[in-house]
Scaffold this active site. Sequence first.
Site, PDB file in Angstrom:
ATOM      1  N   ARG A 230      -7.172   1.587  -4.787  1.00  0.00           N
ATOM      2  CA  ARG A 230      -5.970   2.409  -4.570  1.00  0.00           C
ATOM      3  C   ARG A 230      -5.739   3.413  -5.697  1.00  0.00           C
ATOM      4  O   ARG A 230      -5.032   4.405  -5.511  1.00  0.00           O
ATOM      5  CB  ARG A 230      -4.742   1.518  -4.329  1.00  0.00           C
ATOM      6  CG  ARG A 230      -4.753   0.883  -2.942  1.00  0.00           C
ATOM      7  CD  ARG A 230      -3.523   0.022  -2.703  1.00  0.00           C
ATOM      8  NE  ARG A 230      -3.452  -1.106  -3.594  1.00  0.00           N
ATOM      9  CZ  ARG A 230      -4.098  -2.266  -3.419  1.00  0.00           C
ATOM     10  NH1 ARG A 230      -4.845  -2.442  -2.359  1.00  0.00           N
ATOM     11  NH2 ARG A 230      -3.990  -3.235  -4.299  1.00  0.00           N
TER      12      ARG A 230
ATOM     13  N   GLU B  31      -3.885 -10.891 -11.139  1.00  0.00           N
ATOM     14  CA  GLU B  31      -2.696 -11.653 -10.731  1.00  0.00           C
ATOM     15  C   GLU B  31      -3.115 -12.670  -9.664  1.00  0.00           C
ATOM     16  O   GLU B  31      -2.624 -13.778  -9.618  1.00  0.00           O
ATOM     17  CB  GLU B  31      -1.634 -10.697 -10.178  1.00  0.00           C
ATOM     18  CG  GLU B  31      -0.285 -11.353  -9.948  1.00  0.00           C
ATOM     19  CD  GLU B  31       0.673 -10.448  -9.188  1.00  0.00           C
ATOM     20  OE1 GLU B  31       0.260  -9.382  -8.715  1.00  0.00           O
ATOM     21  OE2 GLU B  31       1.826 -10.851  -9.054  1.00  0.00           O
TER      22      GLU B  31
HETATM   23  P1  AMP Z   1      -3.296  -6.457 -12.780  1.00  0.00           P
HETATM   24  O1  AMP Z   1      -4.700  -6.418 -13.270  1.00  0.00           O
HETATM   25  O2  AMP Z   1      -2.746  -7.846 -12.710  1.00  0.00           O
HETATM   26  O3  AMP Z   1      -2.399  -5.486 -13.537  1.00  0.00           O
HETATM   27  O4  AMP Z   1      -3.337  -5.987 -11.254  1.00  0.00           O
HETATM   28  C1  AMP Z   1      -3.396  -4.657 -10.912  1.00  0.00           C
HETATM   29  C2  AMP Z   1      -4.333  -4.402  -9.778  1.00  0.00           C
HETATM   30  O5  AMP Z   1      -4.191  -5.352  -8.726  1.00  0.00           O
HETATM   31  C3  AMP Z   1      -4.069  -3.059  -9.174  1.00  0.00           C
HETATM   32  O6  AMP Z   1      -5.314  -2.465  -8.844  1.00  0.00           O
HETATM   33  C4  AMP Z   1      -3.247  -3.347  -7.946  1.00  0.00           C
HETATM   34  O7  AMP Z   1      -3.653  -2.547  -6.872  1.00  0.00           O
HETATM   35  C5  AMP Z   1      -3.492  -4.816  -7.633  1.00  0.00           C
HETATM   36  N1  AMP Z   1      -2.258  -5.603  -7.502  1.00  0.00           N
HETATM   37  C6  AMP Z   1      -1.900  -6.653  -8.274  1.00  0.00           C
HETATM   38  N2  AMP Z   1      -0.738  -7.179  -7.894  1.00  0.00           N
HETATM   39  C7  AMP Z   1      -0.325  -6.445  -6.847  1.00  0.00           C
HETATM   40  C8  AMP Z   1       0.844  -6.476  -6.014  1.00  0.00           C
HETATM   41  N3  AMP Z   1       1.805  -7.389  -6.175  1.00  0.00           N
HETATM   42  N4  AMP Z   1       0.947  -5.535  -5.050  1.00  0.00           N
HETATM   43  C9  AMP Z   1      -0.018  -4.605  -4.879  1.00  0.00           C
HETATM   44  N5  AMP Z   1      -1.138  -4.528  -5.622  1.00  0.00           N
HETATM   45  C10 AMP Z   1      -1.296  -5.431  -6.600  1.00  0.00           C
END
Ligand code: AMP
Length: 167
Positions: free
Chosen positions: A59, A96
């Site tokens: 995205r 996450e």
């Molecule tokens: P992080 O590495 O935990 O900061 O996660 C960020 C990545 O995971 C991004 O590429 C987001 O597109 C995706 N992502 C993580 N959590 C979500 C969420 N709650 N909603 C949408 N995309 C998420």
Amino acid sequence: MKELEPFIRDIPDFPKPGIVFKDITPLLKDPGAFKRTMEILKDKAEALKPDLILSIESRGFLFGGALAYMIDKGQIVARKPGKLPYKADQVSYDLEYGSNTLELHVDAIGKDQRVLIVDDLLATGGTAAACGQLVRKQGGLVAGYSFVVELAFIGGRKKLEPDPVSS
Ligand code: AMP
């Protein structure tokens, strides 16, 4: 940025129970909301004076490509394993939900080039921090990190600071 919040849709329990997925497709679909989003990203990007935009699969591509065009800079892409055709550096990290690996072509960044890392959403910061590692590994400088959505309650920006972080 209250005006854009109505264009982010919460999808509970996607892709796993307990995760509230932030769906950006209503924002992408609305020309005014997308334009406003891109103008904000552009203003923040210009202040950081990047040489390159690094977009994160998948995205991040939706915003990074448009942003690179708007500020007249090149775009490089961090992709999931096995997608890049040339030799690539690799980094693995926790998400996450689950874990992930990203790759960047070995010749993506020149020494001391300033790289702005762009993704749709900041959660734990693991994805963006991993891209920061790739930038530094290749001799580049992290100009900053730019996101459309930030899940501030998770506190992911702590993983990225003191580099500039905006959302
Ligand atoms: P992080 O590495 O935990 O900061 O996660 C960020 C990545 O995971 C991004 O590429 C987001 O597109 C995706 N992502 C993580 N959590 C979500 C969420 N709650 N909603 C949408 N995309 C998420």
